[in-house]
Design an enzyme around this catalytic site. Structure first.
Site, short mmCIF file in Angstrom:
data_model
loop_
_atom_site.label_atom_id
_atom_site.label_comp_id
_atom_site.label_asym_id
_atom_site.label_seq_id
_atom_site.Cartn_x
_atom_site.Cartn_y
_atom_site.Cartn_z
N ARG A 170 11.55 -5.90 4.34
CA ARG A 170 11.33 -4.45 4.30
C ARG A 170 12.34 -3.70 5.18
O ARG A 170 12.61 -4.09 6.30
CB ARG A 170 9.92 -4.11 4.78
CG ARG A 170 9.74 -2.60 4.93
CD ARG A 170 8.31 -2.18 5.10
NE ARG A 170 7.61 -2.92 6.12
CZ ARG A 170 6.29 -2.92 6.24
NH1 ARG A 170 5.54 -2.25 5.39
NH2 ARG A 170 5.71 -3.61 7.20
N ARG B 82 -0.93 -9.04 13.25
CA ARG B 82 -1.45 -8.05 12.30
C ARG B 82 -2.26 -8.72 11.19
O ARG B 82 -3.29 -8.20 10.76
CB ARG B 82 -0.29 -7.23 11.70
CG ARG B 82 0.24 -6.20 12.69
CD ARG B 82 1.63 -5.71 12.36
NE ARG B 82 1.74 -5.09 11.07
CZ ARG B 82 2.89 -4.95 10.40
NH1 ARG B 82 4.02 -5.38 10.92
NH2 ARG B 82 2.91 -4.37 9.22
N ARG C 234 -9.96 0.97 8.63
CA ARG C 234 -9.48 -0.37 8.90
C ARG C 234 -10.49 -1.20 9.67
O ARG C 234 -10.23 -2.37 9.97
CB ARG C 234 -8.23 -0.25 9.75
CG ARG C 234 -7.01 -0.86 9.14
CD ARG C 234 -5.89 -0.42 10.03
NE ARG C 234 -4.73 -1.21 9.87
CZ ARG C 234 -3.64 -0.78 9.24
NH1 ARG C 234 -3.60 0.38 8.68
NH2 ARG C 234 -2.58 -1.55 9.19
N LYS D 151 0.84 -1.22 0.00
CA LYS D 151 0.00 0.00 0.00
C LYS D 151 0.87 1.26 0.00
O LYS D 151 0.69 2.15 -0.83
CB LYS D 151 -0.93 0.02 1.23
CG LYS D 151 -1.88 -1.16 1.31
CD LYS D 151 -2.79 -1.06 2.51
CE LYS D 151 -2.11 -1.15 3.85
NZ LYS D 151 -1.42 -2.43 4.16
N ARG E 52 11.24 -2.00 10.77
CA ARG E 52 10.18 -1.50 11.64
C ARG E 52 10.03 -2.37 12.89
O ARG E 52 10.12 -3.58 12.81
CB ARG E 52 8.85 -1.46 10.88
CG ARG E 52 8.51 -0.07 10.38
CD ARG E 52 7.37 -0.04 9.43
NE ARG E 52 6.15 -0.68 9.90
CZ ARG E 52 5.02 -0.69 9.21
NH1 ARG E 52 4.97 -0.08 8.03
NH2 ARG E 52 3.95 -1.29 9.68
P1 AP5 Z 1 4.78 -1.68 1.84
O1 AP5 Z 1 4.46 -0.76 0.72
O2 AP5 Z 1 5.57 -1.17 2.98
O3 AP5 Z 1 3.45 -2.44 2.36
P2 AP5 Z 1 2.19 -1.88 3.15
O4 AP5 Z 1 0.99 -2.51 2.54
O5 AP5 Z 1 2.22 -0.39 3.23
O6 AP5 Z 1 2.48 -2.56 4.53
P3 AP5 Z 1 2.39 -2.05 6.03
O7 AP5 Z 1 3.04 -3.15 6.85
O8 AP5 Z 1 2.94 -0.66 6.18
O9 AP5 Z 1 0.88 -2.06 6.27
P4 AP5 Z 1 0.19 -2.13 7.60
O10 AP5 Z 1 -1.19 -1.90 7.16
O11 AP5 Z 1 0.43 -3.34 8.42
O12 AP5 Z 1 0.93 -1.00 8.47
P5 AP5 Z 1 0.59 0.52 8.76
O13 AP5 Z 1 1.85 1.26 8.78
O14 AP5 Z 1 -0.53 1.00 7.94
O15 AP5 Z 1 5.52 -2.95 1.17
C1 AP5 Z 1 6.05 -3.99 1.98
C2 AP5 Z 1 7.42 -4.43 1.42
O16 AP5 Z 1 7.22 -5.08 0.17
C3 AP5 Z 1 8.39 -3.27 1.16
O17 AP5 Z 1 9.69 -3.71 1.49
C4 AP5 Z 1 8.28 -3.02 -0.36
O18 AP5 Z 1 9.51 -2.51 -0.91
C5 AP5 Z 1 7.96 -4.42 -0.88
N1 AP5 Z 1 7.06 -4.41 -2.05
C6 AP5 Z 1 5.90 -3.71 -2.17
N2 AP5 Z 1 5.32 -3.97 -3.37
C7 AP5 Z 1 6.15 -4.86 -4.00
C8 AP5 Z 1 6.11 -5.51 -5.28
N3 AP5 Z 1 5.11 -5.32 -6.15
N4 AP5 Z 1 7.11 -6.35 -5.61
C9 AP5 Z 1 8.13 -6.57 -4.73
N5 AP5 Z 1 8.25 -5.98 -3.51
C10 AP5 Z 1 7.26 -5.13 -3.14
O19 AP5 Z 1 0.02 0.41 10.27
C11 AP5 Z 1 0.87 0.06 11.35
C12 AP5 Z 1 0.05 0.01 12.63
O20 AP5 Z 1 -0.54 1.31 12.88
C13 AP5 Z 1 -1.14 -0.94 12.64
O21 AP5 Z 1 -0.74 -2.26 12.97
C14 AP5 Z 1 -2.03 -0.30 13.73
O22 AP5 Z 1 -1.55 -0.59 15.01
C15 AP5 Z 1 -1.83 1.18 13.48
N6 AP5 Z 1 -2.84 1.73 12.56
C16 AP5 Z 1 -2.60 2.30 11.33
N7 AP5 Z 1 -3.75 2.70 10.76
C17 AP5 Z 1 -4.74 2.39 11.65
C18 AP5 Z 1 -6.15 2.54 11.62
N8 AP5 Z 1 -6.79 3.06 10.56
N9 AP5 Z 1 -6.85 2.09 12.68
C19 AP5 Z 1 -6.24 1.57 13.76
N10 AP5 Z 1 -4.91 1.39 13.84
C20 AP5 Z 1 -4.16 1.79 12.79
#
Ligand code: AP5
Length: 213
Positions: free
Chosen positions: A127, A171, A88, A13, A160
């Site tokens: 990552r 997660r 979410r 994402k 991270r």
């Molecule tokens: P990346 O782009 O980093 O993936 P992502 O989908 O953004 O993954 P996240 O782990 O950041 O999502 P998340 O939803 O768990 O965490 P968030 O920060 O939102 O890609 C991953 C890896 O793959 C990278 O190394 C990239 O280079 C590689 N990659 C990507 N695409 C590729 C491809 N096509 N080919 C090859 N490699 C590729 O949330 C963290 C925490 O915050 C949550 O657990 C929660 O506690 C809190 N939180 C956030 N939002 C909320 C909410 N709305 N409500 C409640 N709690 C929340």
């Protein structure tokens, strides 16, 4: 364009949001990044969010909803926004749908990135990110030019704190229970676009932009 990007942890994402927000010239708003910034700045919100994030659990809806509604009310969101990681939960989705409807600013699209579990684990374990500018890399698939250092500012890359095996399991199960139901929610609203996000970065980007046309 007012777009929501859905998908499991590690689906890509954040990586894809960067290119899409540039393509449509709209701000990329990641709730995860906003919480991480607040944690590093030691704010009250950061202190409240940290324990939940470290356990792989969701931050309570009451904190997240007000925070996002405030952010999308800023002038830079006048022509739209790309939300990454929000909503979410069903209560977040319902509250935000009503908020947009009250302002006569309907969401245009909810894009769901689909990736098989084994690929998610590989992407998350590889990552690395820049603690200064937030740029995201991958030691297998998206390497920086100089190993271990950010292409933009040379800062040493880090893993991270919520990317441990145990937290990732939590997660993923939280995603299945709390966030997957949003696929049906947006399908019912008639704005869901599902995209196969297994494939090279540029190819996935093209599929998303095609789905949004
Ligand atoms: P990346 O782009 O980093 O993936 P992502 O989908 O953004 O993954 P996240 O782990 O950041 O999502 P998340 O939803 O768990 O965490 P968030 O920060 O939102 O890609 C991953 C890896 O793959 C990278 O190394 C990239 O280079 C590689 N990659 C990507 N695409 C590729 C491809 N096509 N080919 C090859 N490699 C590729 O949330 C963290 C925490 O915050 C949550 O657990 C929660 O506690 C809190 N939180 C956030 N939002 C909320 C909410 N709305 N409500 C409640 N709690 C929340």
């Amino acid at each position: 364009m007012r777009i929501v990007l859905l998908g499991p942890p590690g689906a890509g994402k954040g990586t894809q949001a960067k290119g899409i927000s540039e393509y449509y010239n709209i701000p990329h708003i990641s709730t995860g990044d906003l919480f991480r910034e607040n944690i590093s700045q030691g704010t009250k919100l950061g202190r409240e969010a940290q324990a939940y994030m470290d356990r792989g659990e969701l931050v309570p809806d009451s904190l997240v909803i007000a925070f996002v509604e405030d952010r999308v009310s800023k002038p830079d969101c006048k022509n739209g926004f790309l939300l990454d990681g929000f909503p979410r939960t069903i209560p977040q989705a319902e509250a935000f749908w009503t908020f947009c409807a009250d302002r006569d600013e309907q969401l245009n699209d909810a894009v769901c990135l689909n990736v098989p579990d084994d690929l998610i684990i590989k992407r998350i374990s590889g990552r690395r990110s820049c603690p200064k500018c937030g740029a995201v890399y991958n030691i297998y698939t998206n390497k920086p030019k100089v190993e271990g250092h950010c292409d933009y500012d040379g800062t040493a890359l880090v893993q991270r704190s919520d990317d441990t095996e145990e937290t990732v399991k939590t997660r993923l199960s939280v995603y299945e229970k709390e966030t997957e139901p949003l696929i049906g929610f947006y399908k019912d609203k008639g704005i869901l676009k599902e995209v196969d996000a297994a494939g090279p970065l540029e190819e996935v980007q093209r599929r998303i932009i095609d789905a949004l046309k």
